[in-house]
Design a protein around this motif. Structure first.
Motif, PDB file in Angstrom:
ATOM      1  N   PHE A   1       0.853  -1.189   0.000  1.00  0.00           N
ATOM      2  CA  PHE A   1       0.000   0.000   0.000  1.00  0.00           C
ATOM      3  C   PHE A   1       0.883   1.231   0.000  1.00  0.00           C
ATOM      4  O   PHE A   1       1.826   1.326   0.807  1.00  0.00           O
ATOM      5  N   ARG A   2       0.591   2.166  -0.903  1.00  0.00           N
ATOM      6  CA  ARG A   2       1.359   3.407  -0.966  1.00  0.00           C
ATOM      7  C   ARG A   2       0.425   4.595  -1.148  1.00  0.00           C
ATOM      8  O   ARG A   2      -0.644   4.482  -1.758  1.00  0.00           O
ATOM      9  N   VAL A   3       0.863   5.728  -0.624  1.00  0.00           N
ATOM     10  CA  VAL A   3       0.195   7.007  -0.823  1.00  0.00           C
ATOM     11  C   VAL A   3       1.117   7.858  -1.682  1.00  0.00           C
ATOM     12  O   VAL A   3       2.303   8.021  -1.355  1.00  0.00           O
ATOM     13  N   VAL A   4       0.598   8.376  -2.804  1.00  0.00           N
ATOM     14  CA  VAL A   4       1.406   9.215  -3.685  1.00  0.00           C
ATOM     15  C   VAL A   4       0.743  10.578  -3.809  1.00  0.00           C
ATOM     16  O   VAL A   4      -0.463  10.733  -3.605  1.00  0.00           O
ATOM     17  N   GLY A   5       1.548  11.560  -4.137  1.00  0.00           N
ATOM     18  CA  GLY A   5       1.017  12.904  -4.330  1.00  0.00           C
ATOM     19  C   GLY A   5       2.123  13.880  -4.632  1.00  0.00           C
ATOM     20  O   GLY A   5       3.290  13.647  -4.289  1.00  0.00           O
ATOM     21  N   PRO A   6       1.793  15.002  -5.267  1.00  0.00           N
ATOM     22  CA  PRO A   6       2.805  16.000  -5.642  1.00  0.00           C
ATOM     23  C   PRO A   6       3.107  16.976  -4.509  1.00  0.00           C
ATOM     24  O   PRO A   6       2.597  18.096  -4.506  1.00  0.00           O
ATOM     25  N   ASP A   7       3.900  16.531  -3.530  1.00  0.00           N
ATOM     26  CA  ASP A   7       4.398  17.445  -2.494  1.00  0.00           C
ATOM     27  C   ASP A   7       3.274  17.979  -1.614  1.00  0.00           C
ATOM     28  O   ASP A   7       3.346  19.107  -1.132  1.00  0.00           O
ATOM     29  N   GLU A   8       2.219  17.193  -1.384  1.00  0.00           N
ATOM     30  CA  GLU A   8       1.040  17.753  -0.738  1.00  0.00           C
ATOM     31  C   GLU A   8       0.466  16.888   0.379  1.00  0.00           C
ATOM     32  O   GLU A   8      -0.633  17.158   0.850  1.00  0.00           O
ATOM     33  N   THR A   9       1.167  15.857   0.812  1.00  0.00           N
ATOM     34  CA  THR A   9       0.594  14.960   1.822  1.00  0.00           C
ATOM     35  C   THR A   9       0.254  15.725   3.088  1.00  0.00           C
ATOM     36  O   THR A   9      -0.863  15.619   3.614  1.00  0.00           O
TER      37      THR A   9
ATOM     38  N   TRP B   1       3.419   6.074 -11.407  1.00  0.00           N
ATOM     39  CA  TRP B   1       3.833   5.168 -10.324  1.00  0.00           C
ATOM     40  C   TRP B   1       2.648   4.359  -9.810  1.00  0.00           C
ATOM     41  O   TRP B   1       2.728   3.136  -9.660  1.00  0.00           O
ATOM     42  N   LEU B   2       1.557   5.059  -9.509  1.00  0.00           N
ATOM     43  CA  LEU B   2       0.420   4.375  -8.896  1.00  0.00           C
ATOM     44  C   LEU B   2      -0.223   3.395  -9.875  1.00  0.00           C
ATOM     45  O   LEU B   2      -0.601   2.281  -9.486  1.00  0.00           O
ATOM     46  N   GLU B   3      -0.340   3.776 -11.141  1.00  0.00           N
ATOM     47  CA  GLU B   3      -0.895   2.837 -12.112  1.00  0.00           C
ATOM     48  C   GLU B   3      -0.044   1.572 -12.191  1.00  0.00           C
ATOM     49  O   GLU B   3      -0.575   0.451 -12.182  1.00  0.00           O
ATOM     50  N   GLY B   4       1.276   1.724 -12.289  1.00  0.00           N
ATOM     51  CA  GLY B   4       2.136   0.547 -12.346  1.00  0.00           C
ATOM     52  C   GLY B   4       2.031  -0.296 -11.097  1.00  0.00           C
ATOM     53  O   GLY B   4       2.079  -1.536 -11.151  1.00  0.00           O
ATOM     54  N   TYR B   5       1.877   0.349  -9.961  1.00  0.00           N
ATOM     55  CA  TYR B   5       1.762  -0.350  -8.671  1.00  0.00           C
ATOM     56  C   TYR B   5       0.455  -1.147  -8.610  1.00  0.00           C
ATOM     57  O   TYR B   5       0.441  -2.315  -8.203  1.00  0.00           O
ATOM     58  N   LEU B   6      -0.637  -0.521  -9.027  1.00  0.00           N
ATOM     59  CA  LEU B   6      -1.933  -1.192  -8.983  1.00  0.00           C
ATOM     60  C   LEU B   6      -2.007  -2.328  -9.996  1.00  0.00           C
ATOM     61  O   LEU B   6      -2.536  -3.410  -9.699  1.00  0.00           O
ATOM     62  N   LEU B   7      -1.503  -2.091 -11.185  1.00  0.00           N
ATOM     63  CA  LEU B   7      -1.602  -3.092 -12.242  1.00  0.00           C
ATOM     64  C   LEU B   7      -0.785  -4.339 -11.947  1.00  0.00           C
ATOM     65  O   LEU B   7      -1.017  -5.391 -12.553  1.00  0.00           O
ATOM     66  N   THR B   8       0.156  -4.228 -11.032  1.00  0.00           N
ATOM     67  CA  THR B   8       0.945  -5.394 -10.634  1.00  0.00           C
ATOM     68  C   THR B   8       0.491  -5.964  -9.294  1.00  0.00           C
ATOM     69  O   THR B   8       1.226  -6.709  -8.651  1.00  0.00           O
ATOM     70  N   GLY B   9      -0.713  -5.578  -8.841  1.00  0.00           N
ATOM     71  CA  GLY B   9      -1.330  -6.300  -7.740  1.00  0.00           C
ATOM     72  C   GLY B   9      -1.236  -5.669  -6.377  1.00  0.00           C
ATOM     73  O   GLY B   9      -1.318  -6.386  -5.369  1.00  0.00           O
ATOM     74  N   ARG B  10      -1.115  -4.340  -6.298  1.00  0.00           N
ATOM     75  CA  ARG B  10      -1.053  -3.689  -4.993  1.00  0.00           C
ATOM     76  C   ARG B  10      -2.145  -2.637  -4.853  1.00  0.00           C
ATOM     77  O   ARG B  10      -3.007  -2.516  -5.719  1.00  0.00           O
ATOM     78  N   HIS B  11      -2.119  -1.868  -3.760  1.00  0.00           N
ATOM     79  CA  HIS B  11      -3.155  -0.882  -3.444  1.00  0.00           C
ATOM     80  C   HIS B  11      -2.523   0.498  -3.266  1.00  0.00           C
ATOM     81  O   HIS B  11      -1.348   0.603  -2.893  1.00  0.00           O
ATOM     82  N   GLY B  12      -3.335   1.558  -3.449  1.00  0.00           N
ATOM     83  CA  GLY B  12      -2.795   2.887  -3.210  1.00  0.00           C
ATOM     84  C   GLY B  12      -3.834   3.977  -3.285  1.00  0.00           C
ATOM     85  O   GLY B  12      -5.007   3.754  -3.600  1.00  0.00           O
TER      86      GLY B  12
END
Length: 794
Positions: A422-430, A475-486
């Motif tokens: 599981f990952r959280v991504v964002g442009p400098d805004e968490t 990043w998130l698309e590649g992460y999800l398409l290979t079986g993870r969450h975000g």
């Protein structure tokens, strides 16, 4: 002459290895060209005739030979080293190549048994390519081994890094076309190596394929002097390895050296980080492959050069059915690969052509990482009761909704700390978006220099921030398409930067849902905050709520849009989104203090309905309303409730119904969206003939578009954002856009029959208050006390 820098001199192909590698490559080239041209006579067992040729020649030949070379040599190292690998094919319009290699290795026939690995299957493979009822010309969801739609360029490298994250034993090769390398998203994604953890993540091997041309023009990187290109790649943090040439035998030898050199370096970098504790940022290898565009195809057609030029980009010989000379050239071209040596009497690939192919799930077309739903595990989301805010009475307490959500996400991050999926991504805004609680469970991924003043940077972190929305999305698309969450957290106005990327992902999901062999993946979840109504620091440049409009234009079976009005509804919506599969969920919620309207149980029930009557807010008392006040979004909800309170005070005999909409698709007809409502349900909420004053978070015409077929549409009046913005007080933003409570009361008076005369004094009082507001904020810089101190007291 071909050239390799930094080569491992101990890696030398034997004559047998060279022969079998070349056999595989020639077979793939033959199959690639055959898909573009042939609909019959696939093995050329008889002279080529016009009726063997497709009536419409579609596809891209120019990049295919280079992609086939890469596929062939990836096969060799995967088999020799026993590694798990995935390849992202950036020049996705080289679909013939990826299909050809999948068919050669057998994964295509396993996925589609009607396309067998024999002569009849080869004919089906050829005929279906870019043919009605067949398969697309690009690498697509239908292509085994793919996670990357090849229709739009620029996203391959960020997808590759997303796939490598938290996949420590995976090699992700990424072929980058030199046209694609000119795009902004690709240029930014080179910096992904500053976020790749060599301990917990896999490796990405970029292969920059320079064949010199785009559709009609030279490419920038192919025309740079080699030393200048090296300086660029080294500046990005890569160590280049060059392979170039046009003689197949010498290029095969050079490519084998380069692949082994690159993988030796990767293994050494990972070992130094994992076993020796080396913490310095790694400089990963990149292969620069220069081969002619349309390599091995026709050298010249109609007296002009083709191979090695832009003319080889798509179909080098266009008039094959009508032009006997073109037909002769095509037959000579196809026979130059000697298909009789590559396929047996039944049309099956011979042993030499398959010698380099790995077995089972290590074949690139059979990798489970390219069908990520097979690897997906349920996300451990804790009970919402731990995070819900207490609501004894609506509209009397305030919380920051995204901060409350951040507490939940922190526990999700904590629960996945060992399994790392599981990952959280964002442009400098968490932190700006009030999600900073996640830093208690994981810091921000960072492999570059750290200074004493930095906070929350962590070489092993799973929160990812880079000021490139494109890279975050990739990043998130590649992460999800290979079986993870975000989750992707973004300022609402700037998520538009990925409009085109989400288009492609939605198209991918729409198609993959129709393929029974593709297992569902975790949904792509957007949290859009710092929204249009509260841009206190930024103003007009940061005010654009139109992403919802964009997404709701897309495939209804895939897209979902939610506008939770408070903290508990946000928790409920987020819980649903994090558990969902194969959707794009867009959640719009504020980060500023917001009134709490519903308890958790009420929020769950309301979100399950998607839209509902808030009886406690209205005055219809079980009878028929005179007017419906509807709202969607946190700020519009507050203004509607304030307007309802004003109406209760000034027009106590008026029967007012308050309807809140969380799920925007509920406004659509059921036949247009799975979450839509029947006309009977819609009329039950909004009535058939009463005025409906709808306060909406975004552009008002969206509501009209969604509801235009409803019986009561002529009675629908929508207030929303109409491009009137600046840096001003929170309430002035709604006044400027006529979304404020006083304007809504005036709208009611203007639209309910008989009120225009009877309530003229009330309407004048509302207008006077709006004028007083205008003068007040210019003197005091703050909102009117009756607005700033308002609470619900219905």
């Amino acid at each position: 002459m071909p050239k390799v820098e930094h080569q491992n001199s101990s890696t030398v192909l034997t004559d047998d290895e060279l022969r079998t590698l070349d056999a595989h490559w020639r077979a793939a080239n033959y199959l690639s060209a055959g898909q573009i041209y042939l609909m019959a006579n696939p093995l050329l067992r008889e002279p080529l005739l016009p009726e063997h040729i497709k009536p419409r020649l579609l596809g891209h030949w120019g990049t295919s030979p280079g992609l086939n070379l890469v596929h062939t040599h990836l096969n060799r190292v995967i088999k020799a080293r026993g590694i798990d690998a995935l390849c992202i094919w950036g020049p996705g319009h080289g679909g013939p190549s990826v299909l050809a290699n999948s068919w050669l290795e057998g994964s295509y026939s396993e996925t589609y048994p009607d396309v067998g690995r024999d002569g009849a299957g080869m004919e089906r493979l050829f005929r279906q390519f870019s043919f009605p009822g067949g398969v697309p010309s690009h690498v697509a969801p239908e292509t085994p081994g793919s996670i990357h739609e090849g229709g739009e360029l620029g996203y391959s490298l960020s997808h590759a890094y997303g796939a490598a994250l938290d996949n420590p034993n995976l090699l992700v090769a990424c072929v980058i076309g030199d046209g694609e390398a000119e795009t902004g998203p690709l240029a930014a994604s080179w910096h992904s190596n500053k976020f790749l953890d060599p301990v917990h993540d896999g490796a990405v091997l970029p292969i920059l394929h320079l064949n010199g041309y785009k559709i009609a023009n030279p490419t920038v990187l192919s025309r740079l002097p080699e030393h200048e290109l090296d300086e660029l790649l080294r500046g990005y943090g890569h160590s280049p390895i060059h392979v170039s040439g046009d003689d197949p035998a010498t290029v095969h030898r050079a490519m084998a050296l380069a692949m082994d050199d690159a993988l030796d370096r990767i293994a050494a970098l990972q070992q130094s980080a994992r076993e020796d504790g080396v913490a310095e940022r790694s400089h990963w290898p990149v292969i620069v492959l220069r081969t002619p565009k349309g390599w091995t195809g026709p050298a010249e057609v109609d007296g002009v050069p083709v191979e090695g030029t832009w003319r080889a980009h798509q179909v080098p010989l266009a008039g094959v059915r009508e032009n006997p000379e073109h037909l002769r050239q095509l037959e000579a071209w196809l026979r130059s690969y000697h298909p009789e040596e590559l396929f047996d009497a039944e049309g099956r690939p011979v042993a030499d052509a398959l010698a380099c192919v790995p077995e089972g799930a290590r074949r690139l077309g059979a990798s489970p990482h390219a069908n990520g739903g097979l690897l997906l595990r349920d996300l451990p989301v804790p009970s919402l009761d731990r995070f819900a805010v207490p609501v004894d009475k609506p509209g009397t307490t305030l919380h920051e909704p995204t901060r409350v959500l951040g507490d939940l996400l922190e526990k999700v991050m904590e629960a996945t700390s060992a399994r790392r999926d599981f990952r959280v991504v964002g442009p400098d805004e968490t932190a700006s978006n009030r999600l900073q609680a996640v830093f208690d469970a994981s810091g921000k991924a960072w492999q570059a220099q750290q200074l004493p003043v930095d906070e929350h940077l962590d070489r092993h972190g799973r929160v990812m921030e880079i000021l490139s929305e494109h890279t975050c999305q990739g990043w998130l698309e590649g992460y999800l398409l290979t079986g993870r969450h975000g989750l992707f957290s973004c300022y609402e106005a700037f998520v538009h930067i990925v409009d085109s990327m989400v288009n492609q992902h939605i198209k991918w999901l729409k198609t993959s849902r129709q393929l029974p062999w593709r297992a569902p993946i975790a949904s792509l979840n957007y949290l859009l905050t710092s929204h249009v109504w509260r841009q206190d620091h930024n103003g007009f440049s940061h005010q654009d709520p139109g992403f919802v409009d964009h997404v709701l234009n897309k495939s209804p079976e895939v897209v979902r849009v939610y506008l939770p009005p408070d903290a508990n509804t946000l928790l409920s919506v987020a819980d649903h989104a994090l558990h969902s599969r194969d959707y794009v969920n867009v959640i719009v919620a504020g980060k500023q203090p917001c009134f709490d309207w519903l308890s958790l149980d009420q929020a769950r029930a309301h979100c399950a309905r998607g839209a509902g009557i808030w009886e406690w807010a209205g005055t219809e008392n079980g009878g028929e309303p005179d007017v419906v006040l509807a709202c969607a979004g946190d700020v519009p909800t507050q203004e509607v409730l304030a307007a309802a309170q004003l109406l209760r005070r000034h027009l106590p005999d008026l029967a007012v119904r308050v309807v809140n909409v969380v799920d925007m698709a509920r406004l659509m007809p059921r036949e247009e969206h799975p979450h839509g409502t029947s006309d009977f349900e819609y009329d039950g909420l909004f009535t058939e003939d009463k005025p409906v004053i709808f306060a909406y978070h975004g552009y008002p015409w969206l509501i009209h578009r969604l509801a235009y077929r409803r019986t009561g549409h002529k009675n629908l009046h929508v207030r929303g954002y109409k491009e009137s913005g600046t840096t001003t007080t929170p309430f002035d933003m709604v006044v400027r856009n006529d979304l404020d409570r006083y304007r809504l009361v005036m709208d009611v008076i203007d639209r309910v029959p008989g009120l225009a005369v009877r309530a003229a004094a009330v309407r004048q009082r509302m207008e006077d208050t709006r004028r007083r507001h205008h003068d007040w904020i210019r003197i005091h810089g703050t909102d009117l006390p009756e607005v700033a101190d308002w609470t619900w007291s219905g």
